[in-house]
Structure formats: C-alpha cells, structure tokens
Write an enzyme that holds these catalytic residues in place. Sequence first.
Site, PDB file in Angstrom:
ATOM      1  N   LYS A 142       0.660  -1.289  -0.070  1.00 51.84           N
ATOM      2  CA  LYS A 142       0.030   0.153  -0.103  1.00 51.84           C
ATOM      3  C   LYS A 142       1.040   1.178   0.036  1.00 51.84           C
ATOM      4  O   LYS A 142       1.684   1.334   0.668  1.00 51.84           O
ATOM      5  CB  LYS A 142      -0.881  -0.007   1.250  1.00 51.84           C
ATOM      6  CG  LYS A 142      -2.023   0.990   1.320  1.00 51.84           C
ATOM      7  CD  LYS A 142      -2.937   1.095   2.600  1.00 51.84           C
ATOM      8  CE  LYS A 142      -3.665   2.109   2.619  1.00 51.84           C
ATOM      9  NZ  LYS A 142      -4.567   1.917   3.949  1.00 51.84           N
ATOM     10  N   SER A 195      -9.284   1.984   3.509  1.00 49.09           N
ATOM     11  CA  SER A 195      -8.616   2.828   2.586  1.00 49.09           C
ATOM     12  C   SER A 195      -7.558   1.978   1.703  1.00 49.09           C
ATOM     13  O   SER A 195      -6.776   2.502   0.957  1.00 49.09           O
ATOM     14  CB  SER A 195      -7.868   3.833   3.265  1.00 49.09           C
ATOM     15  OG  SER A 195      -6.884   3.239   4.157  1.00 49.09           O
ATOM     16  N   SER A 255      -9.379  -0.190   7.485  1.00 46.48           N
ATOM     17  CA  SER A 255      -8.923   0.171   6.083  1.00 46.48           C
ATOM     18  C   SER A 255      -8.450  -1.259   5.589  1.00 46.48           C
ATOM     19  O   SER A 255      -8.357  -1.143   4.291  1.00 46.48           O
ATOM     20  CB  SER A 255      -7.695   1.175   6.520  1.00 46.48           C
ATOM     21  OG  SER A 255      -8.320   2.300   6.403  1.00 46.48           O
TER      22      SER A 255
END
Length: 286
Positions: free
Chosen positions: A83, A158, A182
């Site tokens: 990420k 996220s 997330s």
Amino acid sequence: MTTNGDPCLLSATELRGLIAAKRISPVEIVSAVLARAEALQSELNCFITLCGDEAMAQARAAERKVMAGEPLGLLHGIPVTVKDIVNTKGVKTTFGAVPYKDNVPNEDAVAVARLRAEGAILIGKTTTPEFGSKCLTDSPLFGRTRNAWDACRSSGGSSGGAAVAVASGIAPLAIATDGGGSTRIPAACNGVVGLKQSNGVIPHSQALDVFGNQTYVTPTTRTVADTALMMQVMAGEDACDPWSIGVPVPDFVGMVAPRGDLRGQRILYCLTPPGRPVSTEVAANF
C-alpha cells in the site's frame, strides 16, 4: 522450470512449493503477474506505481538462487504489493496525496524489509485515499479504484488497491494498513482475506502521532494459509514499536494446517457489536 496453469491464480503457499521443487520459475511468476497488472490497470486503477524493471531483475536473481540450490526464504520469488502509505526504499511512496507525489523513502518500513529478507518481490505500490483517511479508495492524485468484481460497486478503503490487486489475481500477497477498518472493509468488498491483528504483533515503524498507534500494518491475501505465511514473516518485536516489545511469534503457519474434524473445538466470535444490525444474508452465510 515451468508448470501448467496460470501462476497468477495460484496462492503464495502453492507457489512456494512449486518454486522449491523447481516446477515454476520466479521469472515466470513475476512476468505473468506484471503482465496482468499492466492489462488490468486501466480498468481497475489499483496501482500508483508499478516496479516492472526492478521486479524482473529481482526475479532473475531469485531464479539463480533456486538453480544453485541455495537456501530459500519463506517467500522466495513470490510477488507482493505494498500500500502506498507504507515506506519502500527507493520506490515512490505518495500517501495518495499530491504534495507527496515524488516522495522516495530512504528505507523500508520494518514489515516491508522483513518480506524482502524472506525473498518476496515488490511489484508495485497500491492505491490509497489521501493518507488512508477514508473507507473509499479515490484521490486527486490517481482517481478512483474500481471494485475487482463490479465497476458499479465500491472497492472499499482505505486499502482498496491492495484488496483489488489480490482479488483480481495480480499478486497473492499485499501489505495494507488498518486503523478503523482500512484492511477489513476492502477485503469484504472484494472477497479476500483481510486481518487486523492484535496490537504489537507486527511492528509499525511509521506511527508518527496518536492515530498512528491505532493504525496497523496488515496482511491481505486470498487464503487464510497465505495470511499466516505473511504473519510468520512480518511478526516479531522491533525497537521501532514499543507495543511489539515482548510479543512472542507463534507458529502461524502450523496453526492453519488442515486438522480434519473440528468437532469439540470452541470458537469465540462477535457477529456484530451489540445493538447494531446485520443483514440476514451475512448472518446466514456466517
């Protein structure tokens, strides 16, 4: 070194065995995964940065180690995504934010360094909303990340890019993060395994504020066995994270080995917080 079938659709656990047996090459795996990433990027938009040249160079080096009979790490030759809120040495880490679009860290986050040390190959940085701040995955820097299964539905957030990359067969392993859902939200939206482990299990070297204490570096995979594999590599205390000091590393891989009959086992669970609704379909499937 080759095998039948699409290596993009195999789990990391399966790939690990095939690599060790010289039935598939890290070069073959990484080449296939990068080709799939390039083909799907315009549709899914789950990457901010792809590391094609670097990944192929690492794959060739990984293949040489296999052919030379050298000892192999737990994740030797296996592709991983990270990420784009987690630091990667020499590879842009933008936090999904325009002011950081050219930011290049000088060192890996601890979790990333541990994956690399066991032979994992970084193929790209996955999308995140600005600073991982919401449960959707869009940003002025890159636009919107689509759900892996249905463009009309949310990819969640996220860590939407991480979950979409895993679900679409681009790479079997992904580093995500989770503060208030997330990792778990996009995992649910895209049908993959997302875990927020207990505090201190995996050291977090980027907790710069109070919220950082609630934001964990986490695994996202397609199978529970692959999640255990990532946990085995990333877990363990580190001086960067005081929460990790004294936290033992259990045998995650051994714990998920098939055990046959589960009668007599006790499972503790909470389907939903008290007083909160849950859909009938979710309850029935659970």
